[in-house]
Scaffold this motif. Structure first.
Motif: not given
Length: 63
Positions: A2-7, A9-11
């Motif tokens: 999940l953290r990688r996914s959020i990162l 999207r933010t990137t």
């Protein structure tokens, strides 16, 4: 995961915004690089809407 996914999207979002600013400043080469980063992150996130937004905005940058 999940953290990688959020990162990713933010990137994608931040890179797209930086690319727009660089384009507005007249630095097309840098805008292309930022849009490439944004597109890669959007694809990694798997967000079709974000990818379409990035590619649409990228298409506005001249060669």
């Amino acid at each position: 995961m999940l953290r990688r996914s959020i990162l990713a999207r933010t990137t994608a979002g931040i890179s797209g915004l930086v690319a727009i600013v660089q384009h507005d400043r007249g630095d097309q080469a840098d805008a292309h690089r930022w849009f490439a980063t944004a597109a890669k992150a959007a694809r990694e996130f798997g967000d079709g809407r974000m990818t379409a937004w990035v590619l649409g905005r990228h298409a506005m940058v001249g060669p």
